[in-house]
Design an enzyme around this catalytic site. Structure first.
Site, PDB file in Angstrom:
ATOM      1  N   HIS A 290       0.693  -1.159   0.105  1.00 19.43           N
ATOM      2  CA  HIS A 290      -0.036  -0.061   0.096  1.00 19.43           C
ATOM      3  C   HIS A 290       0.770   1.267   0.059  1.00 19.43           C
ATOM      4  O   HIS A 290       0.242   2.186  -0.610  1.00 19.43           O
ATOM      5  CB  HIS A 290      -0.864  -0.001   1.101  1.00 19.43           C
ATOM      6  CG  HIS A 290      -2.040   1.022   0.953  1.00 19.43           C
ATOM      7  ND1 HIS A 290      -1.815   2.291   1.653  1.00 19.43           N
ATOM      8  CD2 HIS A 290      -3.155   1.298   0.424  1.00 19.43           C
ATOM      9  CE1 HIS A 290      -2.854   3.254   1.083  1.00 19.43           C
ATOM     10  NE2 HIS A 290      -3.773   2.328   0.450  1.00 19.43           N
ATOM     11  N   HIS A 314     -14.550   5.447  -2.003  1.00 15.56           N
ATOM     12  CA  HIS A 314     -14.608   4.133  -1.197  1.00 15.56           C
ATOM     13  C   HIS A 314     -15.759   4.216   0.007  1.00 15.56           C
ATOM     14  O   HIS A 314     -16.353   5.205   0.061  1.00 15.56           O
ATOM     15  CB  HIS A 314     -13.176   3.783  -0.360  1.00 15.56           C
ATOM     16  CG  HIS A 314     -13.088   4.371   1.243  1.00 15.56           C
ATOM     17  ND1 HIS A 314     -11.623   4.816   1.242  1.00 15.56           N
ATOM     18  CD2 HIS A 314     -13.715   4.786   1.888  1.00 15.56           C
ATOM     19  CE1 HIS A 314     -11.726   5.569   2.567  1.00 15.56           C
ATOM     20  NE2 HIS A 314     -12.928   5.648   2.795  1.00 15.56           N
TER      21      HIS A 314
END
Length: 346
Positions: A290, A314
């Site tokens: 990430h 998201h």
């Protein structure tokens, strides 16, 4: 500047935010707003899987679930996406969203019987559904004008919100985080109902759907995204798919959204089940996969600045045990939350 938590869900904090009250984020972001009368939503994933060429039954099953979605008490919004999983199976997933749980309950019985109640030759089917209270999920959008996922069933979007662009912002946007650690409790268990496999997960299971939309980008920006950012994102998504269980990710799907004719669009999203919000946070903050995604995204955005047309969003949910439903028929053992049961040796 608004709080991501709406006024009617604000309460006296016993757990504090990660930033001071005068924090100002470096760029704007927005969240979905819901009418105060909405106290619970439903997000239900209806998936099918097969290996190799699509069996004849696939087209019929997809048509049937689309018809059911359009029927009385069906979802206010739904979309469809596809991906190939770690076992090499093609998966097509239709996701419906409801703001009326009673409508969902009335609709689910016959839909469930049709989807996971009978053998579909050569095809596995599954239902993964959450019905969280509005205090248990959050959304975030990089721009206005095109809601996705659970935000589509909202009442609109906020103005610019404070709780973003820092590690911990995701948790701070969830209303329940004002007073609750949202720690996981219990172990996933498998229950067999004939050929059906039902997973009883555990308290505070975490779901994230994180999407990308490059349909508005022009040639140079599209090239930059598809060559410099998307491959790094894909690598991270593949890591979670193949090795995520070791860091608390039970299952991950990196999917391409399909249009009404079943053709791929210029939209994608990752959807994953996590043991806890804390496990998701640890991956986001410190895991090399990430960190690379974040670095590529920041380089992209700093290069383009306000001219960037890429849309990001998201939704993150931390669901209580009684808000979850997982059912599988003829699916391989690493499908969705079946992988969680396998992980704990059930």
């Amino acid at each position: 500047m608004e709080s991501a938590i709406p006024l009617h869900l604000e309460t006296t904090r016993s757990r504090h935010k990660r930033v001071p009250s005068d924090y100002v984020p470096p760029y704007p972001s927005f969240v979905a707003r819901y009418k105060p009368a909405v106290n619970r939503v439903v997000m239900a994933y209806f998936g099918l899987q097969y290996r190799g060429a699509a069996p004849a039954a696939v087209a019929g099953a997809l048509a049937r679930i689309a018809e059911r979605f359009a029927a009385a008490d069906g979802p206010s919004y739904w979309d469809r996406a596809q991906y190939v999983d770690q076992a090499g199976f093609s998966n097509v997933i239709s996701v419906g969203y409801w703001s009326d749980v009673a409508s969902f309950d009335a609709w689910l019985g016959p839909a469930r019987e049709d989807w996971t109640g009978k053998d579909c030759e050569g095809v596995g089917t599954f239902i993964e559904a959450l019905r969280p209270t509005v205090g248990r999920f959050e959304t975030l959008f990089s721009s206005l004008g095109r809601p996705e996922g659970v935000a589509v069933i909202g009442d609109g979007m906020s103005g610019e919100v404070q709780e973003h662009a820092y590690w911990g912002g995701m948790r701070d946007r969830i209303p329940l985080s004002q007073t609750d650690e949202m720690a996981p409790g219990g172990r996933p268990e498998l229950v067999r109902h004939g050929a059906r496999l039902i997973v009883k997960a555990h308290d505070n299971l975490c779901l994230i759907r994180s999407g990308q939309d490059w349909s508005d980008t022009e040639a140079s920006e599209r090239k930059l995204y598809l060559e410099d950012v998307e491959p790094v994102l894909h690598e991270g998504m593949d890591f979670l798919r193949d090795e995520g269980v070791g860091i608390g990710c039970y299952a991950n799907r990196y999917m391409r959204v399909l249009d009404a004719d079943g053709a791929p669009t210029e939209k994608s999203y990752g959807q994953s089940w996590w043991k806890s919000l804390a496990a998701l946070e640890r991956w986001a903050e410190s895991h090399p996969t990430h960190v690379r995604i974040f670095g590529a995204a920041m380089k992209y955005l700093s290069t383009l600045g306000p001219a960037a047309r890429l849309r990001l969003y998201h939704e993150v949910t931390v669901a209580a045990a009684e808000e979850q439903f997982f059912e599988y028929l003829n699916c391989h053992p690493k499908t969705g939350m079946l992988a969680a049961v396998e992980t704990v040796g059930a």
